[in-house]
Design a protein around this motif. Structure first.
Motif, PDB file in Angstrom:
ATOM      1  N   GLY A   1      -2.538 -47.324 -40.301  1.00 50.49           N
ATOM      2  CA  GLY A   1      -1.693 -46.212 -40.736  1.00 50.49           C
ATOM      3  C   GLY A   1      -1.184 -45.395 -39.564  1.00 50.49           C
ATOM      4  O   GLY A   1      -1.677 -44.293 -39.288  1.00 50.49           O
ATOM      5  N   MET A   2      -0.167 -45.933 -38.856  1.00 51.20           N
ATOM      6  CA  MET A   2       0.360 -45.295 -37.650  1.00 51.20           C
ATOM      7  C   MET A   2       0.839 -43.870 -37.886  1.00 51.20           C
ATOM      8  O   MET A   2       0.679 -42.993 -37.036  1.00 51.20           O
ATOM      9  CB  MET A   2       1.514 -46.128 -37.092  1.00 51.20           C
ATOM     10  N   VAL A   3       1.434 -43.629 -39.048  1.00 55.38           N
ATOM     11  CA  VAL A   3       2.024 -42.314 -39.282  1.00 55.38           C
ATOM     12  C   VAL A   3       0.979 -41.210 -39.249  1.00 55.38           C
ATOM     13  O   VAL A   3       1.285 -40.058 -38.932  1.00 55.38           O
ATOM     14  CB  VAL A   3       2.808 -42.318 -40.620  1.00 55.38           C
ATOM     15  N   MET A   4      -0.277 -41.548 -39.545  1.00 52.32           N
ATOM     16  CA  MET A   4      -1.326 -40.525 -39.493  1.00 52.32           C
ATOM     17  C   MET A   4      -1.522 -40.004 -38.073  1.00 52.32           C
ATOM     18  O   MET A   4      -1.615 -38.797 -37.848  1.00 52.32           O
ATOM     19  CB  MET A   4      -2.640 -41.089 -40.041  1.00 52.32           C
ATOM     20  N   ILE A   5      -1.602 -40.916 -37.089  1.00 51.90           N
ATOM     21  CA  ILE A   5      -1.812 -40.437 -35.718  1.00 51.90           C
ATOM     22  C   ILE A   5      -0.542 -39.817 -35.160  1.00 51.90           C
ATOM     23  O   ILE A   5      -0.606 -38.912 -34.326  1.00 51.90           O
ATOM     24  CB  ILE A   5      -2.368 -41.545 -34.801  1.00 51.90           C
ATOM     25  N   GLU A   6       0.621 -40.265 -35.621  1.00 54.97           N
ATOM     26  CA  GLU A   6       1.869 -39.630 -35.200  1.00 54.97           C
ATOM     27  C   GLU A   6       1.917 -38.181 -35.669  1.00 54.97           C
ATOM     28  O   GLU A   6       2.336 -37.285 -34.925  1.00 54.97           O
ATOM     29  CB  GLU A   6       3.057 -40.423 -35.731  1.00 54.97           C
TER      30      GLU A   6
END
Length: 368
Positions: A270-275
């Protein structure tokens, strides 16, 4: 040669061939989590003195030597077999003409050619491995060395030929930090039912907060879900604003009160979480898949077990410290951390069975 630490040393760096999927440019102009991760990894490896050749579709966009399998990514055909297979065949022909120490493949069909190479192939698994994907990688056996993007992903198929776990990462400094947040919440992703956009709208509305939805809406299945579950829920307090490019995404993530991430499947990362957290924006999520590994409950967001608990968490998110969110990403999910971990994997794989062992994977969910 082998150092006193047990690691192989290459004073001039490794010769690494990186194979991207065929669907988007690297880096992507809009949606493309895998492609974003590859671009960051290529940059990190190049900074550390490695010689990287990137094989992909479209035009060069990184510091690596670039070899194209086609002039234009076939984005409109995503999910079809032939573009993927053709990309794999062309990539293998390009790899055969290169001197390399290791091949790092992120594509789906590409690993089928791994056993034809004189050098090892590392495959980052970007998919849920509980079903058919797991059977596919299981059939590949020891022809590839698998890298999981979360321990949760690996726990779902522990018998695969895992070489390590390396979390995805971002260049933290490339995301704008904003301490003062606006009063609306954000959902950002692709319009697939498993991503839970409809639940995000329901949670925001129940919390009395306006929600903006920015996401990929190109495939037939995405249009079907949007028309059935999302469009009927839109209104003055729930607005679809289209797909955000790299600049627009950062502006949205930095301004939002929180990011809603109500996934309904075992999300491998879930890349958007760290973004979002890199921008100082907390994440309110359902605790599926890797979510508990990524979000520190009560510190960088809230991880909940039921959608009915999300509205309260949306309100509570406003009291979390944006600086803690940013620091969490910088310490655990920055590109330099990811690059160092991939270097360790490469060295272990090249050294073979006699090389240093991987750190044992935790079989329990991490404590937050």
């Amino acid at each position: 040669m082998i150092s006193e630490t047990g690691f192989s040393e290459w004073p001039d760096g490794l010769r690494i061939v990186m194979i991207a999927p065929p669907w988007y440019d690297v880096p992507p102009h809009g949606y493309g989590g895998i492609e974003s991760m590859i671009a960051e990894l290529v940059a990190g490896l190049s900074r550390r003195g490695h010689d990287v050749t990137l094989i992909g579709a479209g035009r060069p966009g990184t510091s690596a030597r670039f070899l194209a399998t086609c002039d234009t990514p076939p984005s409109e055909r995503i999910g079809e077999a032939m573009p993927e297979v053709l990309h794999a065949a062309r990539a293998q022909a390009l790899v055969a003409g290169l001197d390399a120490d290791i091949v790092h493949d992120h594509s789906l069909a590409g690993p089928l050619t791994a056993d034809t190479r004189p050098v090892p192939t590392v495959v980052t698994c970007h998919y849920d491995v509980e079903g058919e994907f797991g059977e596919y990688y299981r059939a590949l056996g020891e022809t590839v060395s698998m890298v999981g993007i979360s321990d949760a992903q690996r726990r779902s198929a522990p018998d695969l030929n895992w070489a390590g776990t390396v979390h995805n990462a971002v260049e933290t400094s490339s995301f704008p930090f904003r301490e003062d947040k606006e009063d609306w919440v954000l959902w950002l992703g692709r319009f697939n039912g498993d991503k839970g956009a409809h639940l995000a709208i329901d949670a925001a509305r129940a919390a009395g907060r306006r929600i903006l939805l920015a996401g990929k809406l190109t495939e037939q299945v995405e249009h079907h879900y949007f028309d059935e579950q999302v469009r009927p829920r839109l209104g003055a307090d729930a607005e679809y604003i289209g797909e955000a490019d790299a600049v627009g995404k950062r502006e949205l993530l930095a301004a939002a009160r929180c990011l809603l991430f109500p996934v309904l499947w075992e999300e491998p990362f879930g890349m958007v979480m760290i973004e979002a957290m890199a921008c100082g924006t907390p994440v309110v999520a359902l605790g599926r898949g890797a979510v508990p590994e990524v979000v520190v409950d009560g510190v960088t967001g809230f991880v909940r077990g039921d959608a009915g608990e999300l509205p309260e968490a949306v309100e509570a998110a406003g009291g979390l410290d944006p600086h803690a969110c940013r620091a969490h990403v910088a310490g655990r999910f920055d590109v330099e951390v990811m690059t160092e971990e991939y270097e360790k994997v490469y060295r272990r794989v090249i050294a073979g069975p006699a090389g240093p062992a991987e750190e044992p994977m935790s079989l329990a969910l991490p404590a937050n």
